[in-house]
Structures are given as C-alpha cells and as structure tokens.
Scaffold this motif. Structure first.
Motif, mmCIF file in Angstrom:
data_model
loop_
_atom_site.group_PDB
_atom_site.id
_atom_site.type_symbol
_atom_site.label_atom_id
_atom_site.label_comp_id
_atom_site.label_asym_id
_atom_site.label_seq_id
_atom_site.Cartn_x
_atom_site.Cartn_y
_atom_site.Cartn_z
ATOM 1 N N VAL A 104 8.146 102.519 -6.192
ATOM 2 C CA VAL A 104 7.618 103.271 -7.328
ATOM 3 C C VAL A 104 6.099 103.381 -7.189
ATOM 4 O O VAL A 104 5.404 102.363 -7.152
ATOM 5 C CB VAL A 104 7.976 102.577 -8.654
ATOM 6 N N PRO A 158 14.181 100.643 -4.840
ATOM 7 C CA PRO A 158 13.456 99.448 -5.295
ATOM 8 C C PRO A 158 12.189 99.214 -4.480
ATOM 9 O O PRO A 158 12.186 99.357 -3.262
ATOM 10 C CB PRO A 158 14.467 98.312 -5.064
ATOM 11 N N LEU A 212 7.703 104.687 -15.397
ATOM 12 C CA LEU A 212 9.060 104.148 -15.299
ATOM 13 C C LEU A 212 9.756 104.359 -16.641
ATOM 14 O O LEU A 212 9.279 103.890 -17.675
ATOM 15 C CB LEU A 212 9.009 102.660 -14.959
ATOM 16 N N VAL A 214 12.435 107.096 -12.666
ATOM 17 C CA VAL A 214 11.043 107.453 -12.946
ATOM 18 C C VAL A 214 10.949 108.921 -13.338
ATOM 19 O O VAL A 214 11.923 109.687 -13.244
ATOM 20 C CB VAL A 214 10.156 107.181 -11.712
ATOM 21 N N VAL A 243 15.774 108.996 -9.436
ATOM 22 C CA VAL A 243 16.194 107.623 -9.138
ATOM 23 C C VAL A 243 15.522 107.205 -7.839
ATOM 24 O O VAL A 243 15.837 107.726 -6.765
ATOM 25 C CB VAL A 243 17.724 107.516 -9.022
ATOM 26 N N GLU A 244 14.588 106.277 -7.958
ATOM 27 C CA GLU A 244 13.799 105.847 -6.810
ATOM 28 C C GLU A 244 14.409 104.597 -6.188
ATOM 29 O O GLU A 244 15.304 103.965 -6.772
ATOM 30 C CB GLU A 244 12.364 105.601 -7.281
ATOM 31 N N ASP A 249 13.516 104.304 -17.039
ATOM 32 C CA ASP A 249 14.871 103.761 -17.189
ATOM 33 C C ASP A 249 15.234 103.004 -15.928
ATOM 34 O O ASP A 249 14.422 102.869 -15.009
ATOM 35 C CB ASP A 249 15.867 104.909 -17.449
ATOM 36 N N GLN A 250 16.469 102.534 -15.872
ATOM 37 C CA GLN A 250 16.992 101.930 -14.664
ATOM 38 C C GLN A 250 18.481 102.216 -14.555
ATOM 39 O O GLN A 250 19.144 102.520 -15.544
ATOM 40 C CB GLN A 250 16.751 100.422 -14.644
ATOM 41 N N ARG A 302 13.644 113.727 -13.848
ATOM 42 C CA ARG A 302 14.035 112.324 -13.701
ATOM 43 C C ARG A 302 14.450 112.093 -12.254
ATOM 44 O O ARG A 302 15.147 112.908 -11.662
ATOM 45 C CB ARG A 302 15.224 111.999 -14.610
ATOM 46 N N PRO A 357 15.118 101.863 -10.037
ATOM 47 C CA PRO A 357 14.246 102.369 -11.095
ATOM 48 C C PRO A 357 14.436 103.877 -11.290
ATOM 49 O O PRO A 357 14.594 104.626 -10.319
ATOM 50 C CB PRO A 357 12.847 102.049 -10.571
#
Length: 280
Positions: free
Chosen positions: A210, A207, A216, A243, A204-205, A218-219, A202, A241
């Motif tokens: 992506v 904004p 995708l 990912v 965390v990208e 979750d957020q 997992r 996002p």
C-alpha cells in the motif's frame, strides 16, 4: 479490482501504439520526429569500429585511436543535431494561461507515490473465480508509470513538457497537441479529439504494497465465501487491503487508450479538468 489474473481470461486494453495511430496535428512534426528516430548514430558506429581496429593492430592502434578521436567527436555532435527536432512555442493569452495551469496541475500528479498503467483486464465470470480472487468483479494487469515535467526525447522545445511514461510508451502534453511515443515511433492527437474521464476506484492491493499516500478503506481476503467473508477451507488465506485509487482514462475514437491509476485519489483532478477545456 485486483492485480491478480489467475484463471481469468485477460484482454489487452492498451489500445493502438504510435505506429498504428494516424497523426492529426496537420503539420510535419511527427514525420520529422520519425525520420530523426530512424537515423543511425554514426558517432557510435565510428567509435566502436575505431576501437576494434585499433585493438587488433596494437601498438599501431594508438595512432588509429588518436586520429579517430576528433572525427568521432564531430560525428557525435552531428548526430545530436540530426536526431533532434526543434519546436519553439510563442504562447500568449489564453493558450499560455492554460498551459501554465496544466503544467502546475501535472506537478500534483507527479507527486503521487505510485502510478500504474493498466494494460490488461478481465471480468470475473464464475462463482469459483469470484471466490478465489477476493470477491472482485474485474482483474487487471498493470505496469509502473511515471509522471514528469521534462523535455521530450528527440524534441527540443523552449518549454518543459508534462510527460506520462509507462515502459517504452509515453505521452507528451504539448501546448497544442498530445504527442504519442512508442519506442522510436511517434504520432499525435489533437486535444479536441481526446476523451478524458477521471474517477475514483476501489482496488484490492497486495499485503505490504500500500503506497504511503493511499487511503485504506476496507479489507478482504484472498479466498472469500459467497457472503464475502473469509473461506475457512483455506489455511493460507491472507488479509488483503482495500484502497482507494484515482484513475485517469485518455481515449480517442481512433484507438488511443491509456488508463492510469494514481496512489493519491485526487492526483489527476485538476489536470483532467484542464484537458477537458484545452484550447482548440
């Protein structure tokens, strides 16, 4: 994980370079490559010298340039021969089948929209770091990477080679070994000494960043409270996002360390499985 490293102590996780890795191939290919890489490019030296000298002595400089052209051309051809090492493969039976399958599988990795190599990592240790870094447990710094099937620099072979490159560092998956390149330095690793691990992580990208072939899942928010929701004290608290990326880790006990993320989670599935069963 998150690509953000504010207020978190980061450690280098890129491992040793080719300059520090002891070759294990058992022949002199690495020595030949390092010797070829150190040879000066006499063609360019002669061409630049002739240009400067001719420009300083114009109009007689035209005669100097005319005389220098064939000599410089010969030096360019000589440099091309001396700065390349020829390595020909005669693949048969199981090794030929394995390399053909690996090359095909590597094409899947090369088709990923984005690849990155992780070069630094740090663990989130305090509550404050956790709350200001989207609630993740680890922070990483990455550099763009590329997967290709091509001819290695300074090595002339009769087969195309699966290649993984990040900055000045590269891995060349030869039929009989892993060739490691760092700038103008080379080393190699026998496949039997290579540890291979593939996983899904997992991430965390940021904004708008992506990749198109990424799932995708979750957020979250840049600033979170202890329960994982958005911290309402921050007016500028962007939604981030979450990912799912694929991850390939290639390491050896001597100090090689490559951790590569792929935007497509399954990009390295087949190639990792084949590396685990590479011919001895």
């Amino acid at each position: 994980m998150l690509q953000n490293f504010a207020a978190v102590n980061m450690d280098d996780v890129s491992g040793l370079t080719a300059l520090d890795l002891r070759p294990t191939g058992g022949d002199d290919i690495v020595q030949q490559l390092n010797t070829a890489a150190r040879r000066p490019r006499w063609g360019w030296i002669a061409a630049i010298t002739a240009f400067i000298l001719g420009a300083a002595l114009l109009p007689w400089g035209f005669i100097i340039w005319a005389v220098a052209v064939p000599g410089c051309w010969w030096l360019f051809l000589r440099d091309a021969l001396q700065k390349n090492v020829v390595l020909l493969y005669d693949l048969e039976d199981a090794p030929a089948v394995w390399f053909d399958r690996f090359t095909t599988a590597w094409g899947t990795a090369a088709a990923s929209d984005r690849l990155w190599r992780t070069v630094e990592s740090g663990h989130v240790q305090t509550t404050y770091q956790h709350k200001t870094n989207a609630g993740v447990e680890a922070i990483v710094r990455r550099v763009p990477a590329m997967a290709r099937i091509q001819q290695p620099k300074r090595l002339a072979t009769n087969v195309d080679i699966p290649t993984l490159r990040a900055g000045k560092d590269a891995l060349y998956f030869l039929p009989d070994r892993l060739l490691v390149c760092s700038g103008k330095h080379y080393s190699d690793v026998a496949y039997r000494q290579l540890s291979v691990r593939r996983s899904v992580t997992r991430f965390v990208e940021q904004p708008g960043q992506v990749p198109k072939d990424t799932q995708l899942i979750d957020q979250t928010w840049q600033y979170v409270n202890v329960k994982g929701g958005p911290d309402r004290r921050f007016k500028n608290n962007p939604v981030l996002p979450v990912v799912q990326y694929g991850q390939l880790e290639l390491t050896t006990s001597q100090g090689l360390a490559w951790s590569v993320q792929s935007s497509r989670a399954t990009a390295f599935d087949d190639s990792a499985a084949l590396l685990l069963n590479a011919p001895a």
